[in-house]
Design an enzyme around this catalytic site. Structure first.
Site, PDB file in Angstrom:
ATOM      1  N   SER A   2      36.749  74.558  98.064  1.00 27.96           N
ATOM      2  CA  SER A   2      36.695  74.332  98.943  1.00 27.96           C
ATOM      3  C   SER A   2      37.285  74.925 100.356  1.00 27.96           C
ATOM      4  CB  SER A   2      36.847  72.736  99.056  1.00 27.96           C
ATOM      5  OG  SER A   2      36.227  72.041  98.068  1.00 27.96           O
ATOM      6  N   TYR A  40      35.303  66.537  85.422  1.00 26.67           N
ATOM      7  CA  TYR A  40      34.852  65.020  86.536  1.00 26.67           C
ATOM      8  C   TYR A  40      32.848  65.319  86.442  1.00 26.67           C
ATOM      9  CZ  TYR A  40      34.407  67.369  90.764  1.00 26.67           C
ATOM     10  OH  TYR A  40      34.181  67.891  92.256  1.00 26.67           O
ATOM     11  N   GLU A  41      32.775  66.627  86.710  1.00 25.49           N
ATOM     12  CA  GLU A  41      31.106  66.305  86.080  1.00 25.49           C
ATOM     13  C   GLU A  41      30.706  66.097  84.576  1.00 25.49           C
ATOM     14  OE1 GLU A  41      29.578  70.311  88.035  1.00 25.49           O
ATOM     15  OE2 GLU A  41      31.428  70.616  88.026  1.00 25.49           O
ATOM     16  N   ALA A  46      40.993  72.562  96.785  1.00 26.16           N
ATOM     17  CA  ALA A  46      41.294  72.267  98.333  1.00 26.16           C
ATOM     18  C   ALA A  46      42.118  70.713  97.175  1.00 26.16           C
ATOM     19  CB  ALA A  46      39.816  71.363  98.970  1.00 26.16           C
ATOM     20  N   HIS A  61      34.142  71.673  87.144  1.00 27.16           N
ATOM     21  CA  HIS A  61      34.821  70.143  87.447  1.00 27.16           C
ATOM     22  C   HIS A  61      34.701  69.397  85.788  1.00 27.16           C
ATOM     23  CE1 HIS A  61      34.953  71.465  91.872  1.00 27.16           C
ATOM     24  NE2 HIS A  61      35.601  71.859  91.802  1.00 27.16           N
ATOM     25  N   HIS A  96      34.633  62.753 100.464  1.00 23.85           N
ATOM     26  CA  HIS A  96      34.204  64.107 100.870  1.00 23.85           C
ATOM     27  C   HIS A  96      33.821  64.850 101.793  1.00 23.85           C
ATOM     28  CE1 HIS A  96      33.643  67.531  98.068  1.00 23.85           C
ATOM     29  NE2 HIS A  96      32.064  67.538  98.957  1.00 23.85           N
ATOM     30  N   MET A 136      41.765  67.842  91.372  1.00 24.13           N
ATOM     31  CA  MET A 136      41.076  67.662  91.085  1.00 24.13           C
ATOM     32  C   MET A 136      40.204  68.868  89.824  1.00 24.13           C
ATOM     33  SD  MET A 136      38.128  64.937  92.090  1.00 24.13           S
ATOM     34  CE  MET A 136      39.087  63.957  93.605  1.00 24.13           C
ATOM     35  N   SER A 137      41.009  70.219  89.970  1.00 21.25           N
ATOM     36  CA  SER A 137      40.420  71.585  89.090  1.00 21.25           C
ATOM     37  C   SER A 137      42.257  72.223  88.873  1.00 21.25           C
ATOM     38  CB  SER A 137      39.918  72.300  90.414  1.00 21.25           C
ATOM     39  OG  SER A 137      40.611  72.240  91.661  1.00 21.25           O
ATOM     40  N   HIS A 187      28.535  72.899  95.932  1.00 20.85           N
ATOM     41  CA  HIS A 187      29.225  74.397  95.332  1.00 20.85           C
ATOM     42  C   HIS A 187      27.843  75.099  94.659  1.00 20.85           C
ATOM     43  CE1 HIS A 187      33.636  72.602  94.499  1.00 20.85           C
ATOM     44  NE2 HIS A 187      33.141  71.916  95.240  1.00 20.85           N
ATOM     45  N   ASN A 246      44.077  66.680 103.655  1.00 21.62           N
ATOM     46  CA  ASN A 246      43.839  65.837 103.713  1.00 21.62           C
ATOM     47  C   ASN A 246      45.869  64.954 103.143  1.00 21.62           C
ATOM     48  OD1 ASN A 246      42.351  65.710 101.350  1.00 21.62           O
ATOM     49  ND2 ASN A 246      43.423  63.885 100.896  1.00 21.62           N
TER      50      ASN A 246
END
Ligand code: HPA
Length: 276
Positions: A31, A86-87, A114, A84, A248, A212-213, A62, A236
């Site tokens: 990101s 989570y997908e 990010a 990812h 997000h 998350m990656s 993305h 953040n």
């Protein structure tokens, strides 16, 4: 030859039907770096959807394609959009692109993302050199039959992030006058952001940033003997540090604001990698 290796060779065949570009380094655009393509002297692009058996990302913002070209004269392949966990993809799919880029010829993997700041000395917009990682909250991408062609069953993970590359990032940042934090990256599955209790736990475990990656990608790359480096853009402060709920869009916007410096650092680092 195992089935997974065969699948990756098929993907390589699709790539080779389009380009015989041999990158020295593979760059994953997290990101904020989505438009880094503008900094690449492009030779060719290839949509993931054109590669048979290749997982295609579903996250808004993305784009899914490989960019082949030169940064400061160094041949690279960049991933605009990653897959990812989570997908809903199995880990083998999540790390397939990394394995494919290694087969294209990349010896170096440059990871970017990010991340939420866990270290309270950090601030949104900071860039953090990843020194080491905690990947235990996601399944290892190496579970299952070992792909002998890539590496050993029980690979060492003592030095996931290459010392020389870390030094290149540090000296590049110093020359550009860009402050560079350093720390430990911890991967959670997502897609939900963490609870404040989970962030306190992460801090106790030694994490400075969460995302998350990345960690699973680094495990797969280290298995294959790639030289790895990584930078997190602290988009953040993680949950519970500031009282503001996370969303997000704001995380993406904060990453975009940090992007100009982030891009400069990536370019300068790749220039220095050219001498390796
Ligand atoms: N947590 C997890 N992943 C993230 C965050 C976060 O706070 N910010 C950006 N990616």
């Amino acid at each position: 030859m195992g089935r997974e290796y065969e699948r990756i060779l098929k993907c390589l065949e699709c790539v080779r039907a389009r380009t015989d570009f041999h990158p020295k380094a593979a760059l994953i655009l997290g990101s904020g770096l989505g438009d880094y393509g503008e900094s690449i002297q492009l030779e060719c692009t290839l949509d993931y959807s054109e590669i048979e058996g290749f997982p295609v990302s579903t996250v808004p913002g993305h784009k899914g394609r490989f960019l082949f070209g030169y940064v400061a004269g160094v041949p690279i392949v960049a991933m605009q959009g990653r897959v990812h966990y989570y997908e809903g993809y199995p880990m083998a799919d999540v790390v397939l692109p990394i394995r494919l880029m290694k087969l294209m010829g990349a010896e170096i993997l440059f990871l970017t993302n990010a991340a939420g700041g866990v270290n309270e000395a950090f601030a949104p917009g900071d860039l953090m050199l990843i020194r080491d990682q905690i990947s235990d909250f996601v399944p290892s991408p190496l579970i299952g039959e070992n792909i002998e062609e890539f590496g050993p069953r029980f690979p060492d993970m003592s030095h996931i992030y290459d010392e020389n590359l870390q030094e290149i990032l540090r000296s590049g940042a110093a020359e550009l006058g860009i402050p560079l934090r350093e720390g430990i990256y911890l991967q959670f599955t997502g897609p939900n952001y963490e609870s404040p209790a989970e962030i306190r736990m992460s801090r106790i475990l030694g994490a400075d940033a969460v995302g998350m990656s990345t960690a699973c990608e680094a495990v797969a790359a280290n298995h294959m003997g790639m030289k790895i480096c990584g930078i997190s853009c602290i988009s953040n402060m993680a949950a519970g540090i500031s009282q503001k709920p996370l969303n997000h869009t704001e995380v993406q916007e904060a990453a975009d604001r940090a992007a100009p410096l982030f891009k400069k650092l990536v370019t300068e680092s790749i220039r220095r990698m050219g001498a390796l």
